[in-house]
Structure formats: C-alpha cells, structure tokens
Design a protein around this motif. Structure first.
Motif, PDB file in Angstrom:
ATOM      1  N   PRO A  62       0.792  -1.238  -0.028  1.00  0.00           N
ATOM      2  CA  PRO A  62      -0.021  -0.070  -0.119  1.00  0.00           C
ATOM      3  C   PRO A  62       0.873   1.082  -0.156  1.00  0.00           C
ATOM      4  CG  PRO A  62      -0.937  -1.484   1.679  1.00  0.00           C
ATOM      5  CD  PRO A  62       0.545  -2.080   1.075  1.00  0.00           C
ATOM      6  N   ARG A  63       0.456   2.121  -0.790  1.00  0.00           N
ATOM      7  CA  ARG A  63       1.151   3.661  -0.957  1.00  0.00           C
ATOM      8  C   ARG A  63       0.457   4.629  -0.601  1.00  0.00           C
ATOM      9  NH1 ARG A  63       5.432   2.927  -4.703  1.00  0.00           N
ATOM     10  NH2 ARG A  63       6.764   1.158  -3.786  1.00  0.00           N
ATOM     11  N   SER A  64      -0.809   4.803  -0.947  1.00  0.00           N
ATOM     12  CA  SER A  64      -1.664   5.665  -0.404  1.00  0.00           C
ATOM     13  C   SER A  64      -3.111   5.676  -0.815  1.00  0.00           C
ATOM     14  CB  SER A  64      -1.176   6.902  -1.264  1.00  0.00           C
ATOM     15  OG  SER A  64      -1.783   7.129  -2.484  1.00  0.00           O
ATOM     16  N   VAL A  65      -3.960   6.494  -0.062  1.00  0.00           N
ATOM     17  CA  VAL A  65      -5.304   6.371  -0.213  1.00  0.00           C
ATOM     18  C   VAL A  65      -6.025   7.832  -0.246  1.00  0.00           C
ATOM     19  CG1 VAL A  65      -7.674   5.794   0.848  1.00  0.00           C
ATOM     20  CG2 VAL A  65      -5.727   4.209   1.159  1.00  0.00           C
ATOM     21  N   GLN A  66      -6.752   8.120  -1.489  1.00  0.00           N
ATOM     22  CA  GLN A  66      -7.409   9.353  -1.593  1.00  0.00           C
ATOM     23  C   GLN A  66      -8.796   9.276  -1.511  1.00  0.00           C
ATOM     24  OE1 GLN A  66      -5.958  10.752  -5.326  1.00  0.00           O
ATOM     25  NE2 GLN A  66      -3.732  11.178  -4.680  1.00  0.00           N
ATOM     26  N   ILE A  67      -9.447   9.917  -0.681  1.00  0.00           N
ATOM     27  CA  ILE A  67     -10.923   9.875  -0.376  1.00  0.00           C
ATOM     28  C   ILE A  67     -11.581  11.244  -0.848  1.00  0.00           C
ATOM     29  CG2 ILE A  67     -12.779   9.515   1.327  1.00  0.00           C
ATOM     30  CD1 ILE A  67     -10.670   7.867   2.608  1.00  0.00           C
ATOM     31  N   SER A  68     -12.331  11.487  -1.868  1.00  0.00           N
ATOM     32  CA  SER A  68     -13.031  12.750  -1.961  1.00  0.00           C
ATOM     33  C   SER A  68     -13.961  13.093  -0.776  1.00  0.00           C
ATOM     34  CB  SER A  68     -13.697  12.613  -3.126  1.00  0.00           C
ATOM     35  OG  SER A  68     -14.910  11.900  -3.384  1.00  0.00           O
ATOM     36  N   ASN A  69     -14.282  14.255  -0.930  1.00  0.00           N
ATOM     37  CA  ASN A  69     -15.246  15.068   0.149  1.00  0.00           C
ATOM     38  C   ASN A  69     -16.838  14.377  -0.098  1.00  0.00           C
ATOM     39  OD1 ASN A  69     -13.439  16.611   1.547  1.00  0.00           O
ATOM     40  ND2 ASN A  69     -13.653  18.294   0.242  1.00  0.00           N
ATOM     41  N   ALA A  78     -20.580   3.475   3.518  1.00  0.00           N
ATOM     42  CA  ALA A  78     -20.663   3.395   2.109  1.00  0.00           C
ATOM     43  C   ALA A  78     -19.147   3.686   1.792  1.00  0.00           C
ATOM     44  CB  ALA A  78     -21.569   4.463   1.417  1.00  0.00           C
ATOM     45  N   LEU A  79     -18.356   4.446   2.568  1.00  0.00           N
ATOM     46  CA  LEU A  79     -16.967   4.803   2.492  1.00  0.00           C
ATOM     47  C   LEU A  79     -16.253   3.658   2.651  1.00  0.00           C
ATOM     48  CD1 LEU A  79     -14.672   6.868   2.145  1.00  0.00           C
ATOM     49  CD2 LEU A  79     -14.845   7.450   4.454  1.00  0.00           C
ATOM     50  N   SER A  80     -16.602   2.744   3.580  1.00  0.00           N
ATOM     51  CA  SER A  80     -15.938   1.491   3.787  1.00  0.00           C
ATOM     52  C   SER A  80     -16.027   0.823   2.737  1.00  0.00           C
ATOM     53  CB  SER A  80     -16.528   0.871   5.078  1.00  0.00           C
ATOM     54  OG  SER A  80     -15.798  -0.567   5.063  1.00  0.00           O
ATOM     55  N   ALA A  81     -17.079   0.502   2.179  1.00  0.00           N
ATOM     56  CA  ALA A  81     -17.248  -0.129   0.831  1.00  0.00           C
ATOM     57  C   ALA A  81     -16.726   0.307  -0.302  1.00  0.00           C
ATOM     58  CB  ALA A  81     -18.809  -0.308   0.489  1.00  0.00           C
ATOM     59  N   LEU A  82     -16.590   1.296  -0.531  1.00  0.00           N
ATOM     60  CA  LEU A  82     -15.691   2.269  -1.644  1.00  0.00           C
ATOM     61  C   LEU A  82     -14.285   1.967  -1.474  1.00  0.00           C
ATOM     62  CD1 LEU A  82     -17.548   5.431  -1.987  1.00  0.00           C
ATOM     63  CD2 LEU A  82     -17.400   3.879  -3.551  1.00  0.00           C
ATOM     64  N   VAL A  83     -13.620   1.998  -0.146  1.00  0.00           N
ATOM     65  CA  VAL A  83     -12.351   1.740   0.116  1.00  0.00           C
ATOM     66  C   VAL A  83     -11.941   0.330  -0.300  1.00  0.00           C
ATOM     67  CG1 VAL A  83     -10.387   1.723   1.696  1.00  0.00           C
ATOM     68  CG2 VAL A  83     -12.094   3.787   1.739  1.00  0.00           C
ATOM     69  N   THR A  84     -12.837  -0.455   0.207  1.00  0.00           N
ATOM     70  CA  THR A  84     -12.644  -2.125   0.058  1.00  0.00           C
ATOM     71  C   THR A  84     -12.639  -2.497  -1.691  1.00  0.00           C
ATOM     72  OG1 THR A  84     -13.784  -2.696   2.116  1.00  0.00           O
ATOM     73  CG2 THR A  84     -13.553  -4.450   0.399  1.00  0.00           C
ATOM     74  N   GLN A  85     -13.524  -1.658  -2.399  1.00  0.00           N
ATOM     75  CA  GLN A  85     -13.552  -1.943  -3.742  1.00  0.00           C
ATOM     76  C   GLN A  85     -12.275  -1.476  -4.363  1.00  0.00           C
ATOM     77  OE1 GLN A  85     -17.053  -0.124  -5.375  1.00  0.00           O
ATOM     78  NE2 GLN A  85     -16.655  -0.970  -7.384  1.00  0.00           N
ATOM     79  N   ALA A  86     -11.861   0.022  -4.100  1.00  0.00           N
ATOM     80  CA  ALA A  86     -10.697   0.410  -4.594  1.00  0.00           C
ATOM     81  C   ALA A  86      -9.378  -0.515  -4.376  1.00  0.00           C
ATOM     82  CB  ALA A  86     -10.779   1.823  -4.075  1.00  0.00           C
ATOM     83  N   MET A  87      -9.566  -0.900  -2.986  1.00  0.00           N
ATOM     84  CA  MET A  87      -8.151  -1.712  -2.778  1.00  0.00           C
ATOM     85  C   MET A  87      -8.257  -3.104  -3.514  1.00  0.00           C
ATOM     86  SD  MET A  87      -8.356  -1.249   1.524  1.00  0.00           S
ATOM     87  CE  MET A  87      -7.119  -2.924   1.944  1.00  0.00           C
ATOM     88  N   LYS A  88      -9.478  -3.655  -3.911  1.00  0.00           N
ATOM     89  CA  LYS A  88      -9.480  -4.892  -4.538  1.00  0.00           C
ATOM     90  C   LYS A  88      -9.250  -4.540  -6.074  1.00  0.00           C
ATOM     91  CE  LYS A  88     -13.128  -7.444  -2.123  1.00  0.00           C
ATOM     92  NZ  LYS A  88     -14.318  -7.980  -2.041  1.00  0.00           N
ATOM     93  N   ASP A  89      -9.652  -3.313  -6.353  1.00  0.00           N
ATOM     94  CA  ASP A  89      -9.140  -3.187  -7.835  1.00  0.00           C
ATOM     95  C   ASP A  89      -7.666  -2.876  -8.066  1.00  0.00           C
ATOM     96  OD1 ASP A  89      -9.781  -2.265 -10.655  1.00  0.00           O
ATOM     97  OD2 ASP A  89      -9.695  -0.298  -9.784  1.00  0.00           O
ATOM     98  N   ALA A  90      -7.188  -2.081  -7.065  1.00  0.00           N
ATOM     99  CA  ALA A  90      -5.671  -2.144  -6.903  1.00  0.00           C
ATOM    100  C   ALA A  90      -4.847  -3.370  -7.060  1.00  0.00           C
ATOM    101  CB  ALA A  90      -5.225  -1.177  -6.082  1.00  0.00           C
ATOM    102  N   TYR A  91      -5.341  -4.293  -6.084  1.00  0.00           N
ATOM    103  CA  TYR A  91      -4.625  -5.507  -6.031  1.00  0.00           C
ATOM    104  C   TYR A  91      -4.832  -6.451  -7.270  1.00  0.00           C
ATOM    105  CZ  TYR A  91      -4.135 -10.276  -4.330  1.00  0.00           C
ATOM    106  OH  TYR A  91      -3.444 -11.511  -4.336  1.00  0.00           O
TER     107      TYR A  91
END
Length: 114
Positions: A62-69, A78-91
């Motif tokens: 992991p290098r960074s996480v960016q979360i928009s307002n 919903a934020l947790s689901a988005l972070v998880t989805q973004a992590m899976k996509d990066a992986y």
C-alpha cells in the motif's frame, strides 16, 4: 560401462545442462530486476468513479489512499465499501501486472508450472 560414455552424459547432454544453467541464471537476474521494478511501480485502483483511489506498488505494498469529500458525505458504511472496492481493484491490477511481467520473463523457457 562403454568406453567414452561416462555416466550416461554424452556431449549433447552436457551442452543441454549448460544451456539450462544459463537460462536459470538469466531468469534469476531478470527476477531480481523485475522485483526492483515492481517495488517502484505505482498502480491505482478506484471505486465510485474516482471517489476513492488506492495506490499500491507492483508487489501490492500500500502506498496511499485518496478519499474525496463526496465519498465522505456518503457515510461510514458506504465509504468502507468504496475503500474496499478500490483496494480490490488496485490488488487485481497489481497481480495482473506481476503475472504479465513474469510471463514475459519466462517466455520460451519451457519451465514446468509457468
């Protein structure tokens, strides 16, 4: 034992063995270089059309996480689901990149299991 046959290794077998060692050494050197390249890569995963972005190295560090307002305004669940989805996509992108690079490295070597 037949004269000139040694241990069943004729000159042809020794040449094959020498070539195999050369190829193994090339793969080892290539793997080391590839590992260094993967460590330097930055691969981005996204969710929610870019509301959340996760960056990992080519070897999934992991290098960074960016979360928009806008993502923050959606609430914790919903934020947790988005972070998880973004992590899976990066992986998934990172492992696909690693797999492709390994296939390039080992192409034409006829290695079992590759």
């Amino acid at each position: 034992m037949t004269k000139g046959q040694g241990f069943g290794f004729g000159l042809g077998k020794m040449k094959e063995l020498t070539e195999a060692f050369k190829k193994a050494q090339q793969v080892q050197e290539g793997a080391k270089k590839l590992q260094e390249e993967l460590e330097q890569m930055e691969i981005e995963g996204q969710a929610g059309n870019g509301l959340v972005k996760v960056v990992v190295s080519g070897n999934q560090e992991p290098r960074s996480v960016q979360i928009s307002n806008d993502a923050l305004n959606q609430g914790a669940e919903a934020l947790s689901a988005l972070v998880t989805q973004a992590m899976k996509d990066a992986y998934e992108k990172s492992t696909a990149t690693m797999r492709e690079r390994m296939e390039d490295l080992t192409s034409g070597l006829n290695l079992p299991g590759m």
